[in-house]
Design an enzyme around this catalytic site. Structure first.
Site, short mmCIF file in Angstrom:
data_model
loop_
_atom_site.label_atom_id
_atom_site.label_comp_id
_atom_site.label_asym_id
_atom_site.label_seq_id
_atom_site.Cartn_x
_atom_site.Cartn_y
_atom_site.Cartn_z
N HIS A 302 -113.03 49.59 -5.65
CA HIS A 302 -111.62 49.82 -5.35
C HIS A 302 -111.48 51.26 -4.87
O HIS A 302 -111.82 52.18 -5.60
CB HIS A 302 -110.87 49.61 -6.69
N HIS A 345 -107.63 54.96 -15.70
CA HIS A 345 -107.91 56.31 -15.20
C HIS A 345 -107.03 57.36 -15.87
O HIS A 345 -106.01 57.04 -16.48
CB HIS A 345 -107.73 56.37 -13.68
N TYR A 360 -96.18 44.37 -8.83
CA TYR A 360 -97.24 45.37 -8.72
C TYR A 360 -98.45 44.85 -9.47
O TYR A 360 -98.32 44.41 -10.62
CB TYR A 360 -96.75 46.70 -9.29
N HIS A 375 -96.92 58.63 -14.81
CA HIS A 375 -98.18 58.89 -15.52
C HIS A 375 -98.60 60.29 -15.12
O HIS A 375 -99.08 60.52 -14.01
CB HIS A 375 -99.22 57.84 -15.16
N HIS A 381 -103.87 55.68 -18.26
CA HIS A 381 -103.11 54.48 -17.90
C HIS A 381 -104.00 53.57 -17.06
O HIS A 381 -105.17 53.86 -16.86
CB HIS A 381 -101.81 54.83 -17.17
FE LIG Z 1 -102.38 55.88 -11.78
#
Ligand SMILES: [Fe+2]
Length: 460
Positions: A302, A345, A360, A375, A381
């Site tokens: 990703h 992350h 989302y 965040h 998160h």
């Molecule tokens: Fe993020």
């Protein structure tokens, strides 16, 4: 093709390039061809310069427009400081904020619908930096059920460029340089210092969306690096500017000025939208985000969300943004053997997320259009339990079409400081628990598949 463009009002706009030079005149010959300030301008107009940058910045960063107008804008302002009335606004707020807040994941419900206009219905959710320092930005939501025209009201923001993202309802954006119809899926940029009006378009009875005040460097199209020049991400030619359009109106009008973080109300005796011709590169524009050429993996893993950057406001440090505007548009997800939702992350940059339509993929069931999440720096998160389950169970070799959705992120180098209003009135207290149902799946007795040193396991 022409018919569909015409239906969307694109015959009334200028095609050019983002940050490039446009020119437009509402009366023939109103725009001087050879010089900026002729001794006898056509139609008795007054030339006026609006600069968007210091005179001496490098040419690539230079922004200015020459306006040819019925009255100089010095007459579109009151004579005395005492004629500016400080407006008490409970929800349109400016940084720096001083109240403490913990390093927790934050989510806010959509702003309540206002019975007023764009100014009345603005809610500042979070901000950083300061208008005085010309650094940072403010993340706002708007929810309006009145046009500013019904109040004979105009707005001029000296502190910031505005990036407006309609979520529901078409907006009619009337500016000194002309008008733009802006619908959901489109963005609009209104550069600092220009008077404008936000109205409900196409008989909409209400409208809501998000807008960013960018106190820092003007937005630019992000550098393309190895992506190359031929068409990736947002293309300069897809940004549209308004045609010159003027009104010669005397009467009683209100000008709301945002200056050094405060709002002031003052009376005008003329409409400030009296520019008959103009040329320059300090111009409002709009862009249809459906035209964004998304870059994504076609092999595995990703990529960073920076591949979705539409516009960037840079700092003097190379690659470091005051704020990046990033979108997550409809696209194919063909990654092989890959967990496709965003990974877990913690980042040094701080993220404000909004959802313009659809769902989302990191929060498929709980993040609503109009809501916002923050965040901040090193706050952990990632995908919630539903996204983890879906991303783990799907067939990792089948491409997936991600449709009917448009999420966005304003990513900044400074921490998003939530406003007191957002914390007190819109905060979803239980949001951090979204991750508590992510299953522990560690099993030390498992025999993992053989890892090839440089090979790729799925099929080849
Ligand atoms: Fe993020």
């Amino acid at each position: 093709m022409w018919r569909s463009l015409a239906r969307r009002g694109e015959r009334d706009v200028l095609h050019g390039s983002f940050g490039g030079m446009f020119h437009s005149e509402a009366l023939p010959g109103a725009l001087p061809r050879r010089q900026n300030s002729p001794q006898h301008p056509s139609y008795g107009l007054y030339p006026e310069l609006v600069s968007g940058s210091a005179f001496t910045v490098p040419r690539a960063k230079n922004r200015y427009s020459w306006l040819y107008r019925i009255r100089p804008s010095v007459q579109h302002a009151p004579y005395h400081g005492s004629d500016y009335e400080l407006m008490a606004h409970k929800t349109w707020l400016s940084p720096p904020f001083q109240h403490p807040f913990p390093p927790v994941q934050l989510r806010f419900t959509p702003a309540p619908m206002s019975s007023g206009d764009f100014v009345d219905g603005t809610v500042t959710l979070a901000a950083n930096g300061s208008p005085a320092a010309q650094d940072g930005c403010a993340a706002n939501a708007y929810a309006m059920s009145q046009s500013m025209s019904s109040k004979r009201r105009f707005l001029r923001v000296a502190d910031a460029d505005l990036l407006i993202l309609p979520q529901e309802g078409v907006l009619e954006l009337r500016t000194e340089l002309g008008d733009l119809q802006v619908e959901p899926w489109e963005l609009a940029v209104v550069p600092r210092g220009l008077a404008f009006q936000v109205n409900l378009g196409q008989q909409a009875s209400s409208a809501r969306g998000y807008f960013l005040e960018n106190f820092g460097d003007h937005f630019v199209l992000p550098e393309l690096g190895p992506i190359g020049i031929s068409g990736g991400l947002a293309h300069a030619r897809h940004f549209l500017a308004p045609q010159a359009r003027y009104e010669e109106l005397d009467g009683d009008f209100e000008l709301v000025s945002k200056f050094m973080g405060s709002l002031y109300s003052s009376r005008l005796r003329h409409s400030p939208l009296d520019v008959v011709a103009w040329y320059g590169c300090h111009v409002p524009c709009k862009y249809d985000m459906r035209l964004f050429m998304a870059i994504n993996t076609v092999t595995y893993d990703h990529p960073d969300p920076s591949i979705g950057a539409v516009l960037s406001s840079y700092t003097t440090s190379p690659g470091l943004a005051n704020v990046d505007f990033v979108i997550f548009p409809p696209r194919w997800l063909p990654a092989e053997g890959t967990f496709r939702p965003p990974w877990f992350h913690r980042n040094c940059m701080s993220e404000f997320m909004g959802l313009l339509t659809g769902t989302y993929d990191a929060k498929p069931d709980s993040f609503l259009p109009g809501a916002a999440s923050i965040h901040n720096r090193y706050v952990p998160h990632g995908p919630d339990a539903a996204a983890v389950k879906k991303g783990t169970e799907l067939d990792g070799m089948q491409p997936e079409r991600y449709s009917g959705t448009l999420a966005f992120m304003w990513e900044t180098r400074l921490v998003w400081h939530p406003s007191r209003y957002a914390l007190a009135s819109l905060s979803e207290e239980g949001y951090p628990s979204a991750w508590q149902s992510v299953e522990k799946r560690f099993d030390a007795t498992e025999t993992p598949p053989l890892q090839q040193p440089y090979g790729f396991p799925p099929t080849r």
